[in-house]
Design an enzyme around this catalytic site. Structure first.
Site, PDB file in Angstrom:
ATOM      1  N   SER A 177      11.008 -18.332 -34.641  1.00  0.00           N
ATOM      2  CA  SER A 177      10.209 -17.289 -35.314  1.00  0.00           C
ATOM      3  C   SER A 177       9.442 -17.951 -36.454  1.00  0.00           C
ATOM      4  CB  SER A 177      11.144 -16.211 -35.871  1.00  0.00           C
ATOM      5  OG  SER A 177      10.406 -15.229 -36.579  1.00  0.00           O
ATOM      6  N   TYR A 230      18.738 -13.475 -40.495  1.00  0.00           N
ATOM      7  CA  TYR A 230      17.842 -13.754 -39.364  1.00  0.00           C
ATOM      8  C   TYR A 230      17.023 -15.024 -39.635  1.00  0.00           C
ATOM      9  CZ  TYR A 230      14.027 -13.150 -36.016  1.00  0.00           C
ATOM     10  OH  TYR A 230      13.107 -13.357 -35.013  1.00  0.00           O
TER      11      TYR A 230
HETATM   12  P1  NAP Z   1      14.023  -7.444 -27.757  1.00  0.00           P
HETATM   13  O1  NAP Z   1      12.860  -6.705 -27.182  1.00  0.00           O
HETATM   14  O2  NAP Z   1      15.001  -6.708 -28.602  1.00  0.00           O
HETATM   15  O3  NAP Z   1      14.803  -8.221 -26.573  1.00  0.00           O
HETATM   16  C1  NAP Z   1      15.916  -8.984 -26.898  1.00  0.00           C
HETATM   17  C2  NAP Z   1      16.536  -9.556 -25.628  1.00  0.00           C
HETATM   18  O4  NAP Z   1      17.674 -10.344 -25.996  1.00  0.00           O
HETATM   19  C3  NAP Z   1      17.040  -8.475 -24.682  1.00  0.00           C
HETATM   20  O5  NAP Z   1      16.905  -8.920 -23.345  1.00  0.00           O
HETATM   21  C4  NAP Z   1      18.518  -8.382 -25.052  1.00  0.00           C
HETATM   22  O6  NAP Z   1      19.287  -7.835 -23.991  1.00  0.00           O
HETATM   23  C5  NAP Z   1      18.818  -9.858 -25.300  1.00  0.00           C
HETATM   24  N1  NAP Z   1      20.030 -10.078 -26.077  1.00  0.00           N
HETATM   25  C6  NAP Z   1      20.344  -9.632 -27.320  1.00  0.00           C
HETATM   26  N2  NAP Z   1      21.582 -10.046 -27.666  1.00  0.00           N
HETATM   27  C7  NAP Z   1      22.056 -10.770 -26.617  1.00  0.00           C
HETATM   28  C8  NAP Z   1      23.269 -11.445 -26.357  1.00  0.00           C
HETATM   29  N3  NAP Z   1      24.279 -11.455 -27.251  1.00  0.00           N
HETATM   30  N4  NAP Z   1      23.407 -12.084 -25.174  1.00  0.00           N
HETATM   31  C9  NAP Z   1      22.419 -12.079 -24.244  1.00  0.00           C
HETATM   32  N5  NAP Z   1      21.247 -11.448 -24.439  1.00  0.00           N
HETATM   33  C10 NAP Z   1      21.071 -10.795 -25.611  1.00  0.00           C
HETATM   34  O7  NAP Z   1      13.515  -8.661 -28.685  1.00  0.00           O
HETATM   35  P2  NAP Z   1      12.153  -9.512 -28.665  1.00  0.00           P
HETATM   36  O8  NAP Z   1      11.252  -8.936 -29.675  1.00  0.00           O
HETATM   37  O9  NAP Z   1      11.688  -9.695 -27.286  1.00  0.00           O
HETATM   38  O10 NAP Z   1      12.714 -10.889 -29.246  1.00  0.00           O
HETATM   39  C11 NAP Z   1      13.102 -11.941 -28.375  1.00  0.00           C
HETATM   40  C12 NAP Z   1      13.248 -13.223 -29.175  1.00  0.00           C
HETATM   41  O11 NAP Z   1      12.024 -13.485 -29.846  1.00  0.00           O
HETATM   42  C13 NAP Z   1      14.327 -13.164 -30.261  1.00  0.00           C
HETATM   43  O12 NAP Z   1      14.981 -14.408 -30.333  1.00  0.00           O
HETATM   44  C14 NAP Z   1      13.531 -12.909 -31.522  1.00  0.00           C
HETATM   45  O13 NAP Z   1      14.173 -13.411 -32.656  1.00  0.00           O
HETATM   46  C15 NAP Z   1      12.267 -13.692 -31.223  1.00  0.00           C
HETATM   47  N6  NAP Z   1      11.099 -13.232 -31.975  1.00  0.00           N
HETATM   48  C16 NAP Z   1      10.527 -12.027 -31.722  1.00  0.00           C
HETATM   49  C17 NAP Z   1       9.384 -11.654 -32.442  1.00  0.00           C
HETATM   50  C18 NAP Z   1       8.654 -10.372 -32.165  1.00  0.00           C
HETATM   51  O14 NAP Z   1       7.683 -10.093 -32.885  1.00  0.00           O
HETATM   52  N7  NAP Z   1       9.022  -9.582 -31.185  1.00  0.00           N
HETATM   53  C19 NAP Z   1       8.888 -12.491 -33.444  1.00  0.00           C
HETATM   54  C20 NAP Z   1       9.515 -13.700 -33.690  1.00  0.00           C
HETATM   55  C21 NAP Z   1      10.623 -14.080 -32.940  1.00  0.00           C
HETATM   56  P3  NAP Z   1      20.708  -7.061 -24.258  1.00  0.00           P
HETATM   57  O15 NAP Z   1      20.566  -6.309 -25.552  1.00  0.00           O
HETATM   58  O16 NAP Z   1      20.887  -6.189 -23.047  1.00  0.00           O
HETATM   59  O17 NAP Z   1      21.746  -8.130 -24.321  1.00  0.00           O
END
Ligand code: NAP
Length: 257
Positions: free
Chosen positions: A143, A157
């Site tokens: 991130s 985080y």
């Molecule tokens: P999201 O829509 O909440 O999706 C998160 C995914 O991770 C889901 O598939 C969830 O499935 C899975 N997950 C969560 N805990 C888990 C665990 N203990 N074991 C296995 N799977 C798990 O989040 P996102 O926005 O796509 O974010 C994805 C990644 O990108 C994260 O690492 C986040 O920090 C990073 N990121 C996102 C953004 C953004 O703007 N969206 C920005 C910077 C970084 P389950 O809950 O069913 O396990």
């Protein structure tokens, strides 16, 4: 321009929605065989069916990255289904807000266990398969928050995401002679289900802070991952790529003009 990655075996953690689903779709569109994992089995099966109906080879394996045995099981499943693993996308993550004045040890443990330890567990479990591949690729979704910027309320985080970068740099050295590269993508604000849960005020304030004035898409992150996964990126390891519409550049809102 790039050598085809058709037929490569790809594991995407947190691939059931959001950025991970976008990664799975991006790799599947290039002809890769993809296993997605996440804890919610119903969602995982639905996502795999949706991406398969769109023409991809995508299947779901239940897994919790905070549990090393679960990581080993998911890796074993991906190897069985596709004869090995060439690419691992360590993407699973959680981002609960927890100001320091209120943060409990359990909340801190949860964020570090999923985001930081989970990344390490998956890479450890996949290492034999990546080594056997001879052109293994690890792509970590970090991130901008933590490695580059800060956000009050997201100390745990930010620490977890900066920790991922400390991990990849040393891992890159351990892997350097086995053909495995490990790199990280640093997304800015990407439109996902997870980000939607932060509410409309958060999304509006983020749009205002992004010089391009719109959130990124999951395809923007998939495109960066496809580059790191390519044969042409074989000499790049231990590095980071910010994908944020210019969000980390301005000194102030005035600087955006
Ligand atoms: P999201 O829509 O909440 O999706 C998160 C995914 O991770 C889901 O598939 C969830 O499935 C899975 N997950 C969560 N805990 C888990 C665990 N203990 N074991 C296995 N799977 C798990 O989040 P996102 O926005 O796509 O974010 C994805 C990644 O990108 C994260 O690492 C986040 O920090 C990073 N990121 C996102 C953004 C953004 O703007 N969206 C920005 C910077 C970084 P389950 O809950 O069913 O396990």
């Amino acid at each position: 321009m790039f050598t085809s990655i058709s037929g490569r075996s790809v594991l995407v953690t947190g691939g059931t929605k959001g950025i991970g689903k976008g990664l799975a779709a991006g790799f599947a569109a290039e002809g890769a065989q993809v296993v997605i994992t996440g804890r919610d089995a119903g969602l995982g099966e639905r996502t795999a069916a949706e991406l398969t109906a769109a023409g991809g080879q995508v299947s779901y394996a239940a897994g919790d990255v905070s549990d090393p045995e679960s990581c080993a099981a998911v890796v074993a499943t991906a190897r069985e289904r596709h004869g090995g693993i060439d690419v691992v996308c360590c993407n699973a993550g959680v981002f609960p807000a927890a100001p320091l004045t209120e943060m409990t040890p359990a909340q801190l443990d949860d964020v570090l266990s999923v985001n930081l330890k989970g990344t390490i567990y998956v890479v450890q479990a996949a290492l034999p398969a990546l080594t056997a591949s001879g052109r293994g690729r690890v792509i970590v979704t970090s991130s901008i928050t933590g490695p580059v910027t800060g956000f009050a309320g997201w100390t745990a985080y930010g620490a977890s995401k900066a920790g991922q970068l400390g991990f990849i740099r040393s891992a890159a050295l351990e892997f350097a002679r086995s053909g495995i590269t490990i790199n990280a993508i640093l997304p800015g604000n990407i439109a996902t289900e997870g980000l939607d849960s932060m509410g409309p005020d958060y999304l509006r304030s983020m749009e205002a802070a992004i010089p391009m004035r719109h959130l990124g898409s999951v395809a923007d992150i998939a495109n960066a991952a496809l580059f790191f996964a390519s044969d042409e990126a074989a000499y790049i390891t231990g590095q980071t790529l910010v994908v944020d519409g210019g969000q980390i550049i301005p000194e102030s809102l005035e600087a955006m003009g």
